[in-house]
Design a protein around this motif. Sequence first.
Motif, PDB file in Angstrom:
ATOM      1  N   TRP A 397       0.858  -1.188   0.000  1.00 30.01           N
ATOM      2  CA  TRP A 397       0.000   0.000   0.000  1.00 30.01           C
ATOM      3  C   TRP A 397       0.885   1.226   0.000  1.00 30.01           C
ATOM      4  CZ3 TRP A 397      -0.908   4.079   3.550  1.00 30.01           C
ATOM      5  CH2 TRP A 397      -1.955   4.941   3.177  1.00 30.01           C
ATOM      6  N   ASP A 398       0.790   1.972  -1.101  1.00 29.61           N
ATOM      7  CA  ASP A 398       1.589   3.176  -1.320  1.00 29.61           C
ATOM      8  C   ASP A 398       0.637   4.362  -1.256  1.00 29.61           C
ATOM      9  OD1 ASP A 398       3.067   5.283  -2.323  1.00 29.61           O
ATOM     10  OD2 ASP A 398       3.748   4.236  -4.118  1.00 29.61           O
ATOM     11  N   SER A 399       0.805   5.238  -0.252  1.00 28.87           N
ATOM     12  CA  SER A 399      -0.124   6.363  -0.099  1.00 28.87           C
ATOM     13  C   SER A 399      -0.080   7.320  -1.279  1.00 28.87           C
ATOM     14  CB  SER A 399       0.175   7.121   1.197  1.00 28.87           C
ATOM     15  OG  SER A 399       1.515   7.583   1.211  1.00 28.87           O
ATOM     16  N   PRO A 419       3.914   9.986   1.641  1.00 28.11           N
ATOM     17  CA  PRO A 419       3.909   9.949   3.108  1.00 28.11           C
ATOM     18  C   PRO A 419       4.195   8.552   3.642  1.00 28.11           C
ATOM     19  CG  PRO A 419       2.078  11.259   2.313  1.00 28.11           C
ATOM     20  CD  PRO A 419       2.700  10.617   1.105  1.00 28.11           C
ATOM     21  N   ASN A 420       4.945   8.514   4.732  1.00 24.27           N
ATOM     22  CA  ASN A 420       5.386   7.239   5.285  1.00 24.27           C
ATOM     23  C   ASN A 420       4.777   6.994   6.654  1.00 24.27           C
ATOM     24  OD1 ASN A 420       6.990   9.375   6.404  1.00 24.27           O
ATOM     25  ND2 ASN A 420       8.355   7.833   7.235  1.00 24.27           N
ATOM     26  N   MET A 421       4.979   5.802   7.169  1.00 24.33           N
ATOM     27  CA  MET A 421       4.591   5.440   8.523  1.00 24.33           C
ATOM     28  C   MET A 421       5.813   4.839   9.198  1.00 24.33           C
ATOM     29  SD  MET A 421       2.414   2.615  10.395  1.00 24.33           S
ATOM     30  CE  MET A 421       4.019   2.060  10.938  1.00 24.33           C
ATOM     31  N   GLU A 453      -3.037  12.859  -3.741  1.00 22.81           N
ATOM     32  CA  GLU A 453      -2.969  11.540  -3.110  1.00 22.81           C
ATOM     33  C   GLU A 453      -2.167  11.590  -1.817  1.00 22.81           C
ATOM     34  OE1 GLU A 453      -3.785  11.216  -7.358  1.00 22.81           O
ATOM     35  OE2 GLU A 453      -2.162  12.180  -6.240  1.00 22.81           O
ATOM     36  N   SER A 454      -1.049  12.312  -1.831  1.00 24.96           N
ATOM     37  CA  SER A 454      -0.224  12.380  -0.634  1.00 24.96           C
ATOM     38  C   SER A 454      -0.905  13.192   0.465  1.00 24.96           C
ATOM     39  CB  SER A 454       1.139  12.998  -0.967  1.00 24.96           C
ATOM     40  OG  SER A 454       1.005  14.382  -1.279  1.00 24.96           O
ATOM     41  N   GLU A 455      -1.667  14.218   0.075  1.00 23.65           N
ATOM     42  CA  GLU A 455      -2.379  15.018   1.066  1.00 23.65           C
ATOM     43  C   GLU A 455      -3.464  14.205   1.767  1.00 23.65           C
ATOM     44  OE1 GLU A 455      -1.081  17.821   1.953  1.00 23.65           O
ATOM     45  OE2 GLU A 455      -1.764  19.453   0.669  1.00 23.65           O
ATOM     46  N   LEU A 456      -4.079  13.310   1.059  1.00 25.76           N
ATOM     47  CA  LEU A 456      -5.245  12.592   1.579  1.00 25.76           C
ATOM     48  C   LEU A 456      -4.928  11.766   2.815  1.00 25.76           C
ATOM     49  CD1 LEU A 456      -8.254  11.923   1.051  1.00 25.76           C
ATOM     50  CD2 LEU A 456      -7.459   9.965  -0.307  1.00 25.76           C
ATOM     51  N   HIS A 457      -3.781  11.083   2.800  1.00 24.88           N
ATOM     52  CA  HIS A 457      -3.481  10.136   3.885  1.00 24.88           C
ATOM     53  C   HIS A 457      -2.405  10.634   4.841  1.00 24.88           C
ATOM     54  CE1 HIS A 457      -6.021   6.857   2.452  1.00 24.88           C
ATOM     55  NE2 HIS A 457      -5.646   7.173   1.222  1.00 24.88           N
ATOM     56  N   HIS A 474     -10.115   6.245   6.652  1.00 25.80           N
ATOM     57  CA  HIS A 474      -9.000   7.088   7.086  1.00 25.80           C
ATOM     58  C   HIS A 474      -9.552   8.365   7.704  1.00 25.80           C
ATOM     59  CE1 HIS A 474      -9.186  10.060   3.751  1.00 25.80           C
ATOM     60  NE2 HIS A 474      -9.661   9.039   3.077  1.00 25.80           N
ATOM     61  N   PHE A 475      -8.768   8.982   8.559  1.00 18.32           N
ATOM     62  CA  PHE A 475      -9.162  10.228   9.228  1.00 18.32           C
ATOM     63  C   PHE A 475      -7.909  11.075   9.385  1.00 18.32           C
ATOM     64  CE2 PHE A 475     -10.760  13.323  12.040  1.00 18.32           C
ATOM     65  CZ  PHE A 475     -12.141  13.207  12.124  1.00 18.32           C
ATOM     66  N   GLN A 476      -7.963  12.311   8.890  1.00 18.15           N
ATOM     67  CA  GLN A 476      -6.790  13.188   8.945  1.00 18.15           C
ATOM     68  C   GLN A 476      -6.866  14.095  10.173  1.00 18.15           C
ATOM     69  OE1 GLN A 476      -5.930  16.399   5.836  1.00 18.15           O
ATOM     70  NE2 GLN A 476      -4.402  14.824   5.349  1.00 18.15           N
TER      71      GLN A 476
END
Length: 802
Positions: A397-399, A419-421, A453-457, A474-476
Amino acid sequence: MSTDGALGRSRLWPSLLGILLLLMGLAMLAGGIKLSMLGGSLYYLLAGIGLALTGILLLLARRAALGLYALVLFASTVWALWEVGLDWWQLVPRLAMLFALGLVMLLPWLRRPLLRDGAAPVGTGALSVAVVLAGVTALASQFTNPGEIKGQLDRDSVPGMTNTAPAMPDGDWNSYGRSAHGDRYSPLAQITPQNVNKLVPAWTYRTGDLPGPNDPGETTAENTPLKVNGMLYVCTPHSQVIALDPDTGKEIWRFDPKLSTQNAENFKGWAHMTCRGVTYHDDAVYATEQSPTGSASAPVASVCPRRIFLPTADTRLIALNADTGKMCEDFGEKGQVDLRANIGGFTAGGYYSTSPPAVTKDLVVIGGHVTDNVSTDEPSGVIRAFDVHTGKLVWNWDSGNPDDTTPIAEGKVYTRNSPNMWSMFAVDEKLGMLYLPMGNQTPDQFGGARTPESELHAAGLTALDIATGKVRWHFQFTHHDLWDMDVGGQPTLMDLKTADGVKPAVLASTKQGSIYVLDRSNGQAIVPINEVPVPQGAVEGDHTSPTQPKSDLNLMPPPLQERDMWGVTPFDQLICRIDFKSMRYEGPFTPPSLQGSIVYPGNFGVFDWGGISVDPVRQIAFVNPSYMAFKSKMIPAAEIAAQGPRKSETEGVQPNKGAPYGVVLEALLSPMGLPCQAPAWGYVAAIDLTNHQVLWKHKNGTVRDSSPVPIPLSMGVPSLGGTFTTAGGVGFLSGTLDQYLRAYDVKNGKQLWEGRLPAGAQTTPMTYTGKDGKQYVLVVAGGHGSLGTKQGDYVIAYKLSE
């Protein structure tokens, strides 16, 4: 003896004090003028004039010096009370020096030359009154505790509420957060508030893994060991795994991955050298699971039925036989998977996993650390799931490409810079979900080129389907994050009692101080979350979100004010005030700027990777909030080279190559290296999760190990690392900047015990039962390079004395 000679000698002391006060006054006047021009307090300008004139009068041996100084001291006391009330640590830098000088001026040998005609001036009485008033004010402030909350939990349990985390023996700790739910709650109860003061060291083990000459500055021992399979499993900063006997600390086996870059010259560019933990998987745990038809699942044939999964600092995922420490040859390429696959290029240390992977019945799932603020072309933040036995890639899964989880094709590269985890997963296998605390897309302080896409997650919580890697919800928590507000703590899963019944909850602690409480099955808020307006006006080429989400459950500090600036003397306090007024600050989420902006709460966080712990039976959370302001200043790309090379993530200009701006990001400190904001900087607190209220909150820790003079002043210091709680009603924390493991009564926050440590312990401690049936408390004390705590290689276990 000549009269002139005696008179000259008698005037020596007033003259010396006069010179001192004149210099102090001129310095304060100069700073006061600058501060007033910035719109700050006029006190320093006026006090500077008063001190300088007092100094001149002393040089002239005029008795009026006494009366004038009395006026300065009296006015300073009134001003201090008006600004900060009876707050001891705020009053000290304002009044201590002036109070001491007032006492000196009342000494006969200094006062006598000013009274040559023998008359007792009004100034002497006035000065005496001013000194007494300042002293009484200081004395009265000893009986106040600003910022603290006193309270008492009146229950031992909430009816019907139990620990619903995955089952394990009570005496084990088989995951980073004890369970995959990340609750850090132990059902052990041998250690209680009544006997915890009898804890003594049971054994000490030294790993031998100490920082090397070419290691990065942030070489850290952030490890929480596991206790499972009859052993303790410890990992070290250089990715070594050591199995110890839980009762004696005796080494059973050791695995050294022989890092390819260990002590090599290119290690110097690395940001971190960290191993927060390893992960344990046991086939037997799943062998008795019931299939949908009601029959037991068939055992999996494996050369390693019990495995330890180790992420290494040179970008490998290694599977070890938990019994022997040998590599499991059936996993990947002879026991390891190369995590550089499909990542693309990066500098040494720019990508690897600092945190333990998650495991489920069939999968081992891992994210990765990506070095912040180096460039806009960094590795992907992809999450990868491998077969727990074979190491085969099952999904990714690539954000930056969130909808396609099919294993990437050979030769392809995951989305660069997504974005990473880097923190720890939480897992709910019954619901079939993984919970990811997400970071943001680097660079942290400039988001003008970020993709939708990067902003979303980014900077929120994303729940993935375990089997497929698809997003379930998901929830930002921070929109268009420009403050490095990545979610650092492991999410905590628990069943929560609410007015609408018991709900499956996930609690996410954040750097800005909000604790977001969501239904983990669908991502809906359980505790209300409101969008609140925030300051606007980003640098050219960027933008800001008009609002940011704020949870009703939060430990966010009030916005800083000029009067909150602090120092050990009026002079460094004055410099901090000038610094404060020189920068942009309009409260939380003040955008980064060219003039420099204050970031408060800072990116160190109210809560960072230590997360929180919960007691699911008492329905409380035990937390350790920290409050440290930072400052950031945007540097146009054309000016970066003139600023010199980047030294670390908090030193020098962060280059952000490819972006129009670099950034200088550092703590808001005085010239003496102390925080510019007033203490306390660190607390322990408990939250009643049934009503979302803070039960109690007490400042925590001393400056013994971080001040020039090792005096254990209880000022409340930051902590990095987490807490744990027990059924016995005792909570533990070791992450403070002073070298102590401490125990607290979870009902009222009273500190019950502390054990002195040989090094810093910026870790999360844990507890277990030994083969002797005794409850142990264990902590890794290895220090933290970037925080400057004493480094070491200690693993220390405590138990109750006989």
